[in-house]
Design a protein around this motif. Structure first.
Motif, PDB file in Angstrom:
ATOM      1  N   ALA A 140      85.598  -5.056  49.191  1.00 33.93           N
ATOM      2  CA  ALA A 140      86.837  -4.610  48.534  1.00 33.93           C
ATOM      3  C   ALA A 140      86.760  -3.121  48.181  1.00 33.93           C
ATOM      4  N   PHE A 141      87.900  -2.471  48.123  1.00 34.23           N
ATOM      5  CA  PHE A 141      87.955  -1.009  47.959  1.00 34.23           C
ATOM      6  C   PHE A 141      87.274  -0.490  46.693  1.00 34.23           C
ATOM      7  N   TYR A 142      87.200  -1.331  45.674  1.00 33.90           N
ATOM      8  CA  TYR A 142      86.733  -0.863  44.363  1.00 33.90           C
ATOM      9  C   TYR A 142      85.243  -1.123  44.122  1.00 33.90           C
ATOM     10  N   GLU A 143      84.596  -1.822  45.022  1.00 32.97           N
ATOM     11  CA  GLU A 143      83.262  -2.347  44.702  1.00 32.97           C
ATOM     12  C   GLU A 143      82.198  -1.304  44.377  1.00 32.97           C
ATOM     13  N   ASN A 144      82.336  -0.108  44.927  1.00 33.92           N
ATOM     14  CA  ASN A 144      81.381   0.953  44.576  1.00 33.92           C
ATOM     15  C   ASN A 144      81.660   1.540  43.202  1.00 33.92           C
ATOM     16  N   GLU A 145      82.886   1.384  42.745  1.00 39.38           N
ATOM     17  CA  GLU A 145      83.303   2.081  41.516  1.00 39.38           C
ATOM     18  C   GLU A 145      83.388   1.185  40.286  1.00 39.38           C
ATOM     19  N   GLY A 154      87.313  -5.076  34.647  1.00 37.80           N
ATOM     20  CA  GLY A 154      86.105  -4.424  35.133  1.00 37.80           C
ATOM     21  C   GLY A 154      85.712  -3.235  34.293  1.00 37.80           C
ATOM     22  N   VAL A 155      84.502  -2.747  34.574  1.00 34.07           N
ATOM     23  CA  VAL A 155      84.023  -1.514  33.937  1.00 34.07           C
ATOM     24  C   VAL A 155      83.735  -0.494  35.036  1.00 34.07           C
ATOM     25  N   MET A 156      84.053   0.755  34.733  1.00 37.33           N
ATOM     26  CA  MET A 156      83.784   1.827  35.676  1.00 37.33           C
ATOM     27  C   MET A 156      82.268   2.030  35.754  1.00 37.33           C
ATOM     28  N   LYS A 157      81.750   2.058  36.975  1.00 40.55           N
ATOM     29  CA  LYS A 157      80.314   2.312  37.131  1.00 40.55           C
ATOM     30  C   LYS A 157      80.037   3.786  36.876  1.00 40.55           C
ATOM     31  N   TYR A 160      92.365   3.642  35.156  1.00 40.31           N
ATOM     32  CA  TYR A 160      91.621   4.884  34.980  1.00 40.31           C
ATOM     33  C   TYR A 160      92.344   5.873  35.880  1.00 40.31           C
ATOM     34  N   ALA A 161      92.901   6.935  35.312  1.00 33.56           N
ATOM     35  CA  ALA A 161      93.702   7.903  36.061  1.00 33.56           C
ATOM     36  C   ALA A 161      94.767   7.196  36.916  1.00 33.56           C
ATOM     37  N   GLU A 162      95.424   6.204  36.323  1.00 31.98           N
ATOM     38  CA  GLU A 162      96.527   5.444  36.944  1.00 31.98           C
ATOM     39  C   GLU A 162      96.088   4.480  38.054  1.00 31.98           C
ATOM     40  N   LYS A 163      94.796   4.383  38.302  1.00 29.26           N
ATOM     41  CA  LYS A 163      94.341   3.477  39.356  1.00 29.26           C
ATOM     42  C   LYS A 163      93.688   2.223  38.758  1.00 29.26           C
ATOM     43  N   TYR A 164      93.507   1.236  39.611  1.00 28.55           N
ATOM     44  CA  TYR A 164      92.806  -0.028  39.329  1.00 28.55           C
ATOM     45  C   TYR A 164      93.623  -1.040  38.538  1.00 28.55           C
ATOM     46  N   ARG A 165      94.903  -0.745  38.275  1.00 25.30           N
ATOM     47  CA  ARG A 165      95.715  -1.715  37.513  1.00 25.30           C
ATOM     48  C   ARG A 165      95.831  -3.042  38.254  1.00 25.30           C
ATOM     49  N   ASN A 166      95.719  -2.998  39.587  1.00 28.97           N
ATOM     50  CA  ASN A 166      95.945  -4.198  40.400  1.00 28.97           C
ATOM     51  C   ASN A 166      94.709  -5.078  40.573  1.00 28.97           C
ATOM     52  N   LEU A 167      93.575  -4.725  39.988  1.00 26.51           N
ATOM     53  CA  LEU A 167      92.415  -5.615  40.096  1.00 26.51           C
ATOM     54  C   LEU A 167      92.709  -6.902  39.319  1.00 26.51           C
ATOM     55  N   PRO A 168      92.387  -8.068  39.865  1.00 28.23           N
ATOM     56  CA  PRO A 168      92.737  -9.327  39.193  1.00 28.23           C
ATOM     57  C   PRO A 168      91.786  -9.728  38.067  1.00 28.23           C
ATOM     58  N   PHE A 169      90.785  -8.895  37.788  1.00 27.09           N
ATOM     59  CA  PHE A 169      89.791  -9.194  36.746  1.00 27.09           C
ATOM     60  C   PHE A 169      89.672  -7.962  35.845  1.00 27.09           C
TER      61      PHE A 169
END
Ligand code: IMP
Ligand code: MG
Length: 177
Positions: free
Chosen positions: A2-7, A172-175, A161-170
């Motif tokens: 998924a696009f967010y997994e590194n972050e 999360g914490v920023m790495k 975070y900076a208008e992104k990640y609102r669509n994650l279904p869980f």
């Protein structure tokens, strides 16, 4: 991958979030039976929570949206809040349930409660998905609370975070933050 997994790492997984929202919906259903319920969603962060919560409430209700912007002093809100988009109907006489994503310092919510109470609703209560009690600066009673979390910056399920990640279904914490 998924696009967010590194972050982003998982703090509260989707199943836990959904189960908690269903429980809150059942509790609200019991408490407001026979009343004229108005959900006031605080833009933008509470929208995902609000739409899931609304579908977990087995009552007729209306939905309003309220946009706020807080003036930032450095990285923290100064407590000066401005309404950027107001609700579209009068709040007088209504049972208002304000829906927030997170109560951090509490300054935004205490401003909103004062503002809404001045419009003479029948009652005002608060539902917040998250609370960070370690950061509280203004005391806000949360009537329907999803989860209490430590002082970490969270994203997902409406939070950004900076208008992104609102669509994650869980949640999360920023790495590395
Ligand atoms: P308060 O006035 O400090 O309680 O600010 C609450 C608002 O700050 C929330 O409605 C969020 O929009 C934002 N906020 C606070 N903590 C976080 C976080 O960890 N992630 C994303 N947004 C946050
Ligand atoms: Mg917010």
């Amino acid at each position: 991958m998924a696009f967010y997994e590194n972050e982003v790492g998982t703090l509260i997984d989707e199943a836990k979030v959904q189960a908690r929202v269903r429980d809150l919906g059942a509790e609200i259903t019991r408490d407001y039976r026979g009343k004229d319920l108005t959900l006031v969603c605080v833009l933008k962060g509470s929208t995902v929570f609000a739409m899931d919560l609304a579908r977990a409430i087995d009552l007729p209700l209306t939905m309003e949206f309220l946009g706020v912007s807080s003036y930032q002093g450095g990285t923290e809100t100064t407590g000066e809040v401005r309404i950027t988009t107001d609700v579209s109907t009068p709040m007088a006489g209504k049972h208002v349930l304000v829906i927030e994503d997170i109560i951090d310092t509490g300054l935004t919510m205490s401003f909103l409660l004062e503002n809404l109470r001045a419009r003479h609703p029948a009652s005002v209560k608060v539902a917040s998905l998250l609370e960070k009690p370690s950061r509280a600066r203004a005391k806000v009673a949360i009537d329907y609370k999803g989860f209490v979390i430590d002082d970490v910056f969270v994203v997902g399920y409406g939070l950004d975070y900076a208008e992104k990640y609102r669509n994650l279904p869980f949640i999360g914490v920023m790495k590395g933050k």
